[in-house]
Design a protein around this motif. Sequence first.
Motif, PDB file in Angstrom:
ATOM      1  N   UNK A 141      56.721  42.322  43.814  1.00 25.14           N
ATOM      2  CA  UNK A 141      56.897  40.979  43.240  1.00 25.14           C
ATOM      3  C   UNK A 141      55.581  40.226  43.122  1.00 25.14           C
ATOM      4  N   UNK A 142      54.541  40.669  43.849  1.00 26.84           N
ATOM      5  CA  UNK A 142      53.256  39.969  43.799  1.00 26.84           C
ATOM      6  C   UNK A 142      52.478  40.242  42.509  1.00 26.84           C
ATOM      7  N   UNK A 143      52.980  41.152  41.658  1.00 30.68           N
ATOM      8  CA  UNK A 143      52.359  41.305  40.332  1.00 30.68           C
ATOM      9  C   UNK A 143      52.541  40.040  39.505  1.00 30.68           C
ATOM     10  N   UNK A 144      53.589  39.260  39.801  1.00 28.60           N
ATOM     11  CA  UNK A 144      53.758  37.969  39.145  1.00 28.60           C
ATOM     12  C   UNK A 144      52.577  37.052  39.474  1.00 28.60           C
ATOM     13  N   UNK A 145      52.107  37.089  40.725  1.00 24.93           N
ATOM     14  CA  UNK A 145      50.963  36.279  41.137  1.00 24.93           C
ATOM     15  C   UNK A 145      49.701  36.723  40.415  1.00 24.93           C
ATOM     16  N   UNK A 146      49.540  38.034  40.246  1.00 24.06           N
ATOM     17  CA  UNK A 146      48.372  38.557  39.527  1.00 24.06           C
ATOM     18  C   UNK A 146      48.311  37.975  38.114  1.00 24.06           C
ATOM     19  N   UNK A 147      49.467  37.941  37.442  1.00 24.36           N
ATOM     20  CA  UNK A 147      49.509  37.388  36.085  1.00 24.36           C
ATOM     21  C   UNK A 147      49.125  35.906  36.076  1.00 24.36           C
ATOM     22  N   UNK A 148      49.520  35.174  37.114  1.00 21.88           N
ATOM     23  CA  UNK A 148      49.180  33.750  37.204  1.00 21.88           C
ATOM     24  C   UNK A 148      47.667  33.545  37.283  1.00 21.88           C
ATOM     25  N   UNK A 149      46.984  34.404  38.043  1.00 22.89           N
ATOM     26  CA  UNK A 149      45.533  34.260  38.195  1.00 22.89           C
ATOM     27  C   UNK A 149      44.823  34.427  36.852  1.00 22.89           C
ATOM     28  N   UNK A 150      45.352  35.273  35.984  1.00 19.57           N
ATOM     29  CA  UNK A 150      44.737  35.508  34.674  1.00 19.57           C
ATOM     30  C   UNK A 150      44.718  34.221  33.854  1.00 19.57           C
ATOM     31  N   UNK A 151      45.826  33.456  33.870  1.00 14.93           N
ATOM     32  CA  UNK A 151      45.861  32.213  33.100  1.00 14.93           C
ATOM     33  C   UNK A 151      44.877  31.185  33.657  1.00 14.93           C
ATOM     34  N   UNK A 152      44.744  31.122  34.969  1.00 14.93           N
ATOM     35  CA  UNK A 152      43.818  30.154  35.562  1.00 14.93           C
ATOM     36  C   UNK A 152      42.386  30.449  35.113  1.00 14.93           C
ATOM     37  N   UNK A 153      42.025  31.730  35.029  1.00 11.46           N
ATOM     38  CA  UNK A 153      40.695  32.097  34.533  1.00 11.46           C
ATOM     39  C   UNK A 153      40.527  31.621  33.089  1.00 11.46           C
ATOM     40  N   UNK A 154      41.557  31.809  32.266  1.00 14.48           N
ATOM     41  CA  UNK A 154      41.526  31.355  30.872  1.00 14.48           C
ATOM     42  C   UNK A 154      41.326  29.843  30.794  1.00 14.48           C
ATOM     43  N   UNK A 155      42.064  29.086  31.609  1.00 13.49           N
ATOM     44  CA  UNK A 155      41.939  27.635  31.569  1.00 13.49           C
ATOM     45  C   UNK A 155      40.545  27.205  32.006  1.00 13.49           C
ATOM     46  N   UNK A 156      40.013  27.832  33.045  1.00 15.56           N
ATOM     47  CA  UNK A 156      38.696  27.451  33.550  1.00 15.56           C
ATOM     48  C   UNK A 156      37.610  27.651  32.496  1.00 15.56           C
ATOM     49  N   UNK A 157      37.666  28.758  31.782  1.00 15.28           N
ATOM     50  CA  UNK A 157      36.588  29.110  30.856  1.00 15.28           C
ATOM     51  C   UNK A 157      36.721  28.474  29.482  1.00 15.28           C
ATOM     52  N   UNK A 158      37.930  28.081  29.078  1.00 14.69           N
ATOM     53  CA  UNK A 158      38.102  27.534  27.734  1.00 14.69           C
ATOM     54  C   UNK A 158      39.019  26.307  27.688  1.00 14.69           C
ATOM     55  N   UNK A 159      40.189  26.410  28.284  1.00 12.02           N
ATOM     56  CA  UNK A 159      41.194  25.352  28.140  1.00 12.02           C
ATOM     57  C   UNK A 159      40.826  24.032  28.768  1.00 12.02           C
TER      58      UNK A 159
END
Length: 436
Positions: free
Chosen positions: A402-420
Amino acid sequence: MAITPATQGDTRPSDTSFDYRPALALLASLFFMWGFITVINNTLLPHLRSVFELNYTQTTLIESVWFIAYGVMGMPSAFLIERTGYKKAIIIGLCAMAAGALGMVPAAQIPSYGVTLFALFVIASGITLLQVAANPYVAVIGPAESSESRLTLVQAFNSFGTFLAPYFGGYLILSRTIGGTSLDGTRLTEAERLADAQATQLPYLLVAVVLLVIAVVLWRSNLPALGSATSRVAKEERKKLSLWKHRNLVLGVPAIFIYLIAEIGVANLFINFAILPEIAGITPAQAANYLVLLWGGMMVGRFAGSFIMRRFPADKTLAAFALFALVVMVGAATLEGPVAMWCLILVGLGHSIMFPAIFAMGIKGLGPLTEEGSGLLITAIAGGALVVVQGWLADLYGLQNSFWLTVACEVYIIYYALWGSRPTAAYGGNSTAEPA
């Protein structure tokens, strides 16, 4: 996040010798208490799972109800602040939290799963009001260029509360119960479940007393008022303004939502993860001691992050922390034995600056829309309610998967930090308060 005085009003106090540090010191106690009481839930979940014989989905539903309160009360809290001001709203929030904590006493005496859910909803509603009031207050009370660093520093006291809470909950709840001192799978008798349920009465009674004391102290204090730039503007003028033109806010709302899925999923399932025979094979009471390290990592990360963001851009700092969280979460989802548990502990360090950094970047440039923007960001904390989805995944595919859901969450945070997080349509001005 500031605006030009010539066009929308000035948020600066009239006293040019204004020093915002005493106000921040007082508000630090609020950040401490809501962090403390939130993490009490992390020790409460495995306890209630044993008392009410719940599966993972039912267990995480308890935490979902807690975060549903953010979704329900976020924007009403913003409107209440506009009517009453920050100080009165904060006192109301503290009283609501105390009332909910007192509600846990009859919930444990009965005991009742439904009454427990309602009491937790009331506590969370009070915390929502505090979040909507205190976070933007801290962000705009000082120089705009240090808002991320300042909010991260005060949030470190929130982490200090989360660091101490597992000791408190482990000692006063788990270590005093049969379920808390037994290995996973132990069946309790009806009498043992009743005795275990009543173990929560004293901790929540103590919390209620402390909250009321803080409310009295704040009532007698002199918090500086913010000016018109963080108040709702006239109806005719507001027609020209729109929250949706601010990319940093529009993408920041899902960033907060998604981050909460990650943080709450890790924290609330940590004890259940650590006690698995293939991971650490320890008791819930022992696992609570390791949970302290996870929250301790968040505290250390926030103090360090506040220092780092005074020297490096907040967006790059956030991206680096999120990348570290991504790496250790992959380890937690794939490795076995104590090393998997330690990967989960280390993610606290990666998560540490995410909320304050995203929040401060999300309201940057909003000017007179700050309260509404803050309300939206705090409403997004309702993302923690989706921890029930991780509980459902754990029931279907196993807790570790179930922690693969957490992995996916980290990907979006990286996107927001660098562009959003890059502001658009920002109002002019560089400061909302005189520097100390």
